[in-house]
Design a protein around this motif. Structure first.
Motif, PDB file in Angstrom:
ATOM      1  N   ASN A   5       0.887  -1.161   0.000  1.00 33.95           N
ATOM      2  CA  ASN A   5       0.000   0.000   0.000  1.00 33.95           C
ATOM      3  C   ASN A   5       0.923   1.209   0.000  1.00 33.95           C
ATOM      4  OD1 ASN A   5      -2.119   1.803   0.262  1.00 33.95           O
ATOM      5  ND2 ASN A   5      -2.484   1.342   2.416  1.00 33.95           N
ATOM      6  N   LEU A   6       1.286   1.666  -1.189  1.00 30.96           N
ATOM      7  CA  LEU A   6       2.290   2.722  -1.350  1.00 30.96           C
ATOM      8  C   LEU A   6       1.668   4.102  -1.178  1.00 30.96           C
ATOM      9  CD1 LEU A   6       4.153   1.269  -4.456  1.00 30.96           C
ATOM     10  CD2 LEU A   6       4.853   1.128  -2.056  1.00 30.96           C
ATOM     11  N   GLY A   7       2.361   4.970  -0.454  1.00 29.42           N
ATOM     12  CA  GLY A   7       1.834   6.303  -0.200  1.00 29.42           C
ATOM     13  C   GLY A   7       0.534   6.227   0.564  1.00 29.42           C
ATOM     14  N   CYS A   8       0.496   5.359   1.568  1.00 28.57           N
ATOM     15  CA  CYS A   8      -0.752   5.001   2.244  1.00 28.57           C
ATOM     16  C   CYS A   8      -1.412   6.158   2.974  1.00 28.57           C
ATOM     17  CB  CYS A   8      -0.526   3.846   3.205  1.00 28.57           C
ATOM     18  SG  CYS A   8       0.537   4.225   4.617  1.00 28.57           S
ATOM     19  N   GLY A   9      -0.624   7.155   3.394  1.00 29.56           N
ATOM     20  CA  GLY A   9      -1.229   8.223   4.185  1.00 29.56           C
ATOM     21  C   GLY A   9      -1.920   7.636   5.398  1.00 29.56           C
ATOM     22  N   PRO A  10      -3.102   8.135   5.728  1.00 27.64           N
ATOM     23  CA  PRO A  10      -3.806   7.618   6.909  1.00 27.64           C
ATOM     24  C   PRO A  10      -4.594   6.329   6.652  1.00 27.64           C
ATOM     25  CG  PRO A  10      -5.026   9.440   5.969  1.00 27.64           C
ATOM     26  CD  PRO A  10      -3.757   9.315   5.168  1.00 27.64           C
ATOM     27  N   ILE A  11      -4.491   5.757   5.430  1.00 28.95           N
ATOM     28  CA  ILE A  11      -5.253   4.554   5.081  1.00 28.95           C
ATOM     29  C   ILE A  11      -4.389   3.320   5.311  1.00 28.95           C
ATOM     30  CG2 ILE A  11      -6.579   3.365   3.302  1.00 28.95           C
ATOM     31  CD1 ILE A  11      -7.658   6.175   4.090  1.00 28.95           C
ATOM     32  N   TYR A  12      -4.633   2.634   6.402  1.00 29.90           N
ATOM     33  CA  TYR A  12      -3.856   1.452   6.789  1.00 29.90           C
ATOM     34  C   TYR A  12      -4.638   0.201   6.410  1.00 29.90           C
ATOM     35  CZ  TYR A  12      -0.809  -1.534   9.557  1.00 29.90           C
ATOM     36  OH  TYR A  12       0.087  -2.498   9.956  1.00 29.90           O
ATOM     37  N   ILE A  55       5.520  -9.676  -5.361  1.00 31.12           N
ATOM     38  CA  ILE A  55       4.363  -8.979  -4.788  1.00 31.12           C
ATOM     39  C   ILE A  55       3.103  -9.335  -5.580  1.00 31.12           C
ATOM     40  CG2 ILE A  55       3.381  -6.684  -4.301  1.00 31.12           C
ATOM     41  CD1 ILE A  55       5.796  -7.396  -2.523  1.00 31.12           C
ATOM     42  N   ASP A  56       2.004  -9.564  -4.859  1.00 32.19           N
ATOM     43  CA  ASP A  56       0.735  -9.923  -5.483  1.00 32.19           C
ATOM     44  C   ASP A  56      -0.148  -8.718  -5.781  1.00 32.19           C
ATOM     45  OD1 ASP A  56       0.734 -12.992  -5.341  1.00 32.19           O
ATOM     46  OD2 ASP A  56       1.302 -12.386  -3.309  1.00 32.19           O
ATOM     47  N   PHE A  57      -0.071  -7.683  -4.942  1.00 30.03           N
ATOM     48  CA  PHE A  57      -0.915  -6.503  -5.103  1.00 30.03           C
ATOM     49  C   PHE A  57      -0.113  -5.243  -4.788  1.00 30.03           C
ATOM     50  CE2 PHE A  57      -3.777  -9.812  -3.389  1.00 30.03           C
ATOM     51  CZ  PHE A  57      -4.656  -9.929  -4.456  1.00 30.03           C
ATOM     52  N   ILE A  58      -0.325  -4.215  -5.584  1.00 30.77           N
ATOM     53  CA  ILE A  58       0.123  -2.868  -5.225  1.00 30.77           C
ATOM     54  C   ILE A  58      -1.102  -1.973  -5.258  1.00 30.77           C
ATOM     55  CG2 ILE A  58       1.411  -0.820  -5.951  1.00 30.77           C
ATOM     56  CD1 ILE A  58       3.643  -2.622  -6.921  1.00 30.77           C
ATOM     57  N   VAL A  59      -1.307  -1.252  -4.170  1.00 28.67           N
ATOM     58  CA  VAL A  59      -2.333  -0.219  -4.101  1.00 28.67           C
ATOM     59  C   VAL A  59      -1.602   1.115  -4.152  1.00 28.67           C
ATOM     60  CG1 VAL A  59      -4.107   0.847  -2.662  1.00 28.67           C
ATOM     61  CG2 VAL A  59      -3.964  -1.650  -2.815  1.00 28.67           C
ATOM     62  N   ALA A  60      -1.896   1.893  -5.186  1.00 27.59           N
ATOM     63  CA  ALA A  60      -1.282   3.214  -5.372  1.00 27.59           C
ATOM     64  C   ALA A  60      -2.429   4.225  -5.463  1.00 27.59           C
ATOM     65  CB  ALA A  60      -0.421   3.217  -6.635  1.00 27.59           C
ATOM     66  N   TRP A  61      -2.964   4.567  -4.310  1.00 24.70           N
ATOM     67  CA  TRP A  61      -4.162   5.386  -4.240  1.00 24.70           C
ATOM     68  C   TRP A  61      -3.779   6.847  -4.141  1.00 24.70           C
ATOM     69  CZ3 TRP A  61      -7.202   1.907  -5.731  1.00 24.70           C
ATOM     70  CH2 TRP A  61      -8.584   2.076  -5.727  1.00 24.70           C
ATOM     71  N   HIS A  62      -4.031   7.574  -5.190  1.00 20.82           N
ATOM     72  CA  HIS A  62      -3.795   9.017  -5.261  1.00 20.82           C
ATOM     73  C   HIS A  62      -2.347   9.388  -4.957  1.00 20.82           C
ATOM     74  CE1 HIS A  62      -7.825  10.292  -6.268  1.00 20.82           C
ATOM     75  NE2 HIS A  62      -8.207   9.225  -5.582  1.00 20.82           N
ATOM     76  N   ILE A  63      -1.430   8.697  -5.678  1.00 21.08           N
ATOM     77  CA  ILE A  63      -0.015   9.085  -5.578  1.00 21.08           C
ATOM     78  C   ILE A  63       0.599   9.393  -6.933  1.00 21.08           C
ATOM     79  CG2 ILE A  63       0.351   7.845  -3.410  1.00 21.08           C
ATOM     80  CD1 ILE A  63       1.817   5.652  -4.985  1.00 21.08           C
ATOM     81  N   ILE A  64       0.122   8.777  -8.002  1.00 24.21           N
ATOM     82  CA  ILE A  64       0.786   8.938  -9.303  1.00 24.21           C
ATOM     83  C   ILE A  64       0.696  10.377  -9.809  1.00 24.21           C
ATOM     84  CG2 ILE A  64      -1.154   8.263 -10.767  1.00 24.21           C
ATOM     85  CD1 ILE A  64       1.087   6.604 -12.346  1.00 24.21           C
ATOM     86  N   PHE A  90      -3.491  -1.607  -8.467  1.00 18.32           N
ATOM     87  CA  PHE A  90      -4.684  -0.781  -8.321  1.00 18.32           C
ATOM     88  C   PHE A  90      -4.234   0.666  -8.209  1.00 18.32           C
ATOM     89  CE2 PHE A  90      -5.741  -4.857  -6.231  1.00 18.32           C
ATOM     90  CZ  PHE A  90      -6.738  -5.279  -7.091  1.00 18.32           C
ATOM     91  N   ILE A  91      -4.611   1.474  -9.177  1.00 20.73           N
ATOM     92  CA  ILE A  91      -4.235   2.894  -9.197  1.00 20.73           C
ATOM     93  C   ILE A  91      -5.509   3.731  -9.174  1.00 20.73           C
ATOM     94  CG2 ILE A  91      -3.155   4.751 -10.516  1.00 20.73           C
ATOM     95  CD1 ILE A  91      -1.350   2.731 -11.820  1.00 20.73           C
ATOM     96  N   ALA A  92      -5.498   4.765  -8.358  1.00 25.04           N
ATOM     97  CA  ALA A  92      -6.563   5.764  -8.401  1.00 25.04           C
ATOM     98  C   ALA A  92      -5.898   7.126  -8.485  1.00 25.04           C
ATOM     99  CB  ALA A  92      -7.432   5.685  -7.152  1.00 25.04           C
ATOM    100  N   CYS A  93      -6.509   7.993  -9.262  1.00 21.95           N
ATOM    101  CA  CYS A  93      -6.053   9.379  -9.335  1.00 21.95           C
ATOM    102  C   CYS A  93      -7.215  10.222  -9.860  1.00 21.95           C
ATOM    103  CB  CYS A  93      -4.813   9.517 -10.223  1.00 21.95           C
ATOM    104  SG  CYS A  93      -5.062   9.175 -11.959  1.00 21.95           S
ATOM    105  N   PRO A  94      -7.140  11.521  -9.664  1.00 20.78           N
ATOM    106  CA  PRO A  94      -8.207  12.358 -10.220  1.00 20.78           C
ATOM    107  C   PRO A  94      -8.270  12.197 -11.739  1.00 20.78           C
ATOM    108  CG  PRO A  94      -6.845  13.605  -8.686  1.00 20.78           C
ATOM    109  CD  PRO A  94      -6.149  12.298  -8.922  1.00 20.78           C
ATOM    110  N   ASP A  95      -9.473  12.108 -12.270  1.00 20.35           N
ATOM    111  CA  ASP A  95      -9.691  11.990 -13.715  1.00 20.35           C
ATOM    112  C   ASP A  95      -9.984  13.394 -14.238  1.00 20.35           C
ATOM    113  OD1 ASP A  95     -11.055  11.763 -16.248  1.00 20.35           O
ATOM    114  OD2 ASP A  95     -11.333   9.630 -15.823  1.00 20.35           O
ATOM    115  N   LEU A  96      -9.033  13.976 -14.945  1.00 22.58           N
ATOM    116  CA  LEU A  96      -9.151  15.367 -15.371  1.00 22.58           C
ATOM    117  C   LEU A  96     -10.338  15.583 -16.314  1.00 22.58           C
ATOM    118  CD1 LEU A  96      -7.985  18.141 -15.000  1.00 22.58           C
ATOM    119  CD2 LEU A  96      -6.455  17.703 -16.917  1.00 22.58           C
ATOM    120  N   THR A  97     -10.668  14.600 -17.132  1.00 25.72           N
ATOM    121  CA  THR A  97     -11.820  14.746 -18.017  1.00 25.72           C
ATOM    122  C   THR A  97     -13.105  14.879 -17.208  1.00 25.72           C
ATOM    123  OG1 THR A  97     -10.709  13.512 -19.773  1.00 25.72           O
ATOM    124  CG2 THR A  97     -13.111  13.653 -19.902  1.00 25.72           C
TER     125      THR A  97
END
Length: 174
Positions: A5-12, A55-64, A90-97
């Motif tokens: 869980n990369l760049g996890c911030g407060p999400i553990y 590694i089986d999973f990478i969560v990259a939530w709002h870091i890219i 798993f990547i999440a980021c703001p969708d500019l469109t």
């Protein structure tokens, strides 16, 4: 199974019998002092302590979006290096469109100009240095992923994420 869980911030993300998670972040702010993290890790650097295909999973939530355009290819390739061949990213980021449409339509909370601009540029939660260096939409993020070695991508649904990493962990990351 192993997950990052990369760049996890407060999400553990809690480890369980299904997956052992490493929750890491590199933030060095007053608010970050209260975060529960397993390892201080700069997700923009090579992860020398992690073996290839382990590694089986990478969560990259709002870091890219916090990484510049020219660094993102190396970042994606590093993630590909540590992921097993059948692993999930798993990547999440703001969708500019979508944000642009909300700005034009001025619908719901998007009628507030501040909310629109924070979603485009950051900073979130007032973290110093927490701003966006680049932006994507679904198609452009998919193009970046495929150009750097991944064979496929799809839009996530909450149910798909819950099926892959568990309901409780999926709810933690939203």
């Amino acid at each position: 199974m192993k997950g990052l869980n990369l760049g996890c911030g407060p999400i553990y993300l809690e480890s369980d019998e299904f997956c052992q998670w490493e929750n890491s972040d590199m933030a060095d702010t007053e608010s970050a002092a209260s975060w529960k993290i397993d390892k201080k890790r700069d997700f923009t650097k090579r992860m020398d302590d992690i073996e290839d295909n382990s590694i089986d999973f990478i969560v990259a939530w709002h870091i890219i979006e916090h990484v510049g355009l020219h660094e993102n290819a190396a970042l994606i390739k590093e993630w590909l290096r540590v992921l097993k061949p059948d692993a999930r990213l798993f990547i999440a980021c703001p969708d500019l469109t979508k944000i642009a449409k909300h700005i034009i339509d001025r619908d719901g909370p998007w009628g507030d100009w501040f909310i629109c601009m924070v979603n485009v540029f950051g900073p979130y939660n007032g973290y110093v240095g927490d701003y966006h260096k680049w932006s994507y939409n679904f198609e452009e993020l998919g193009k970046l992923i495929k150009e750097n070695g991944f064979s496929d991508y799809q839009e996530l649904t909450p149910q798909y994420l819950a099926d892959k990493i568990g309901v409780e962990n999926a709810q933690r990351i939203g």
